[in-house]
Design a protein around this motif. Structure first.
Motif, PDB file in Angstrom:
ATOM      1  N   SER A 292      -0.473   5.063  -0.874  1.00 14.69           N
ATOM      2  CA  SER A 292      -0.837   4.654  -2.230  1.00 14.69           C
ATOM      3  C   SER A 292      -2.329   4.797  -2.495  1.00 14.69           C
TER       4      SER A 292
ATOM      5  N   SER B  77       7.161  -0.311  -1.244  1.00 12.85           N
ATOM      6  CA  SER B  77       6.846  -1.346  -0.247  1.00 12.85           C
ATOM      7  C   SER B  77       7.962  -2.389  -0.194  1.00 12.85           C
ATOM      8  N   LYS B  78       8.529  -2.739  -1.339  1.00 12.90           N
ATOM      9  CA  LYS B  78       9.648  -3.681  -1.370  1.00 12.90           C
ATOM     10  C   LYS B  78      10.874  -3.079  -0.699  1.00 12.90           C
TER      11      LYS B  78
ATOM     12  N   HIS C 267       4.279  -5.125  -5.315  1.00 13.22           N
ATOM     13  CA  HIS C 267       3.764  -4.205  -4.305  1.00 13.22           C
ATOM     14  C   HIS C 267       2.798  -4.919  -3.365  1.00 13.22           C
TER      15      HIS C 267
ATOM     16  N   ILE D 242       3.899   2.424  -6.295  1.00  8.18           N
ATOM     17  CA  ILE D 242       4.019   1.128  -6.953  1.00  8.18           C
ATOM     18  C   ILE D 242       5.168   1.099  -7.949  1.00  8.18           C
TER      19      ILE D 242
ATOM     20  N   GLY E  90       8.488   0.805  -6.307  1.00  2.59           N
ATOM     21  CA  GLY E  90       8.681  -0.344  -5.428  1.00  2.59           C
ATOM     22  C   GLY E  90       8.970   0.040  -3.994  1.00  2.59           C
TER      23      GLY E  90
END
Length: 371
Positions: free
Chosen positions: A29, A45-46, A91, A40, A43
């Motif tokens: 990122s 990272s989620k 994020h 971001i 999503g």
């Protein structure tokens, strides 16, 4: 040339999701604004967090808690919608969560023993004895013992509260008890063990964290179990046996149940089968005070609370070790039993079944105290 510009968005997402380390997603990122927008807005990272820790799928919303020492108040920001600010917040929180779950210090995670499915002799053979790493304290053998059973397939359970409502647990260690004071020094292990993680059932027991041990019941209504491990065979040997989970498990709610499946040792005096445990230890990463939860009953979803400023560093841990510590009630109970035994010994009334190791040095365990 940015190769992502040559690909469809779906293909770009699939490529980045091949990364299995959340730190790589964070670095991605930072490559460019285009990559940052891709990470971001989708999503990623989620998604990586959910892949590593499936219980996070029950997060209803995110709450950012910022401690302000200057004006002494707590600022809270909730995330439940999908606007640009909440997407960026998600994020940040999930990236920080993944960092905490993989880099916070590993430590012993048991806070207290709650309840055993049965106990042969109270308080001499209570579940609280399993928190003591030593076999003998004050010249008395310390262990938990189940009630005797005619059938060897009757299981037992031990339930513990962990030090944090959110813990990433990697392994559980159990030491079966060897009765040195009985003929042949038998070892009362189980055939196998299984582990469950969960939380208190506030719907059935709204004050279950405030009532005494006698009101906990069997645990069927008191707790909600959200993870069950596979069965692990237990050796009938007197050492601290390590049961490593297939993958790190996120315990949401801070409750651990140990299922002891099957009995292998019959006691000579009454011909009944028993299970006895000398010590239990849980190894993992507590995520508090950086993260906490609030269970939303009856749905089972929860609020995920994040406090960046509460990150526990090594220096903070050293400071906590130097602070005055509070004695846990379980430690006081054990000391009362030890003192009672010493008085009985001086009076010549030695309780049958006790094992003495003269001259053993007594060192108080750190697990008997909390900061």
């Amino acid at each position: 040339m940015d190769f992502l510009d040559l690909l469809e968005p779906d293909m770009s997402r699939k490529i980045l999701m091949c990364l299995d380390d959340i730190s790589d997603i964070v670095r991605a990122s930072a490559v460019s604004r285009c990559w940052q927008h891709l990470v971001i807005e989708n999503g990623l990272s989620k998604q990586l967090c959910l892949r590593s820790f499936p219980p996070l799928s029950r997060v209803a919303s995110i709450v950012e808690v910022n401690d302000s020492e200057a004006n002494g108040h707590i600022e809270v920001a909730c995330s439940s919608s999908r606007d640009s600010k909440s997407v960026l917040r998600d994020h940040k929180v999930y990236a920080y969560f993944a960092h905490a779950a993989t880099s916070f210090l590993m430590r012993s995670c048991i806070l207290e023993a709650l309840i055993a499915s049965s106990t042969d002799n109270e308080p001499e053979e209570t579940i609280n004895n399993t928190l003591e790493p030593r076999d003998v304290v004050a010249r008395r053998a310390l262990y938990w013992s189940s009630k005797g059973q005619f059938k060897p397939d009757v299981p037992e359970t031990l339930i513990y509260r962990l030090v944090s409502n959110l813990c990433v647990v990697t392994e559980i260690n159990i030491r079966p008890f060897q009765a040195f004071f009985q003929p042949g020094s038998p070892i009362y292990s189980a055939k196998a063990v299984r582990f469950r993680f969960g939380h208190l059932n506030r719907v059935m027991n709204p004050r279950s964290d405030l009532i005494g041990e006698s009101h906990w019941g069997s645990g069927n209504d008191t707790f909600v179990w959200t993870y069950t491990s596979p069965e692990f065979p237990m050796a009938q040997e007197n050492y601290l046996q390590k049961f490593i989970l297939p993958e790190p498990v996120l315990c949401v709610g801070g409750i651990l149940q140990i299922e002891l499946l099957g009995r292998v040792q019959r006691q000579e005096t009454d011909a009944l089968f028993y299970i006895c445990v000398s010590h239990v230890k849980v190894i993992g990463r507590p995520l508090s005070p950086s993260f906490d939860i609030e269970i939303l009953e009856p749905s089972g979803e929860f609020l995920l609370k994040c406090n960046y400023q509460a990150k526990t560093t090594c220096n903070q841990l050293i400071m906590l070790e130097n602070e005055p510590r509070t004695i846990l009630p379980t430690y006081l109970e054990r000391r009362v039993v030890e003192l009672r035994q010493i008085v009985n010994m001086l009076r010549g009334n030695v309780v049958q079944g006790e094992y003495y190791a003269w001259g053993e040095e007594e060192d108080e365990s750190d697990e008997d105290f909390v900061a």
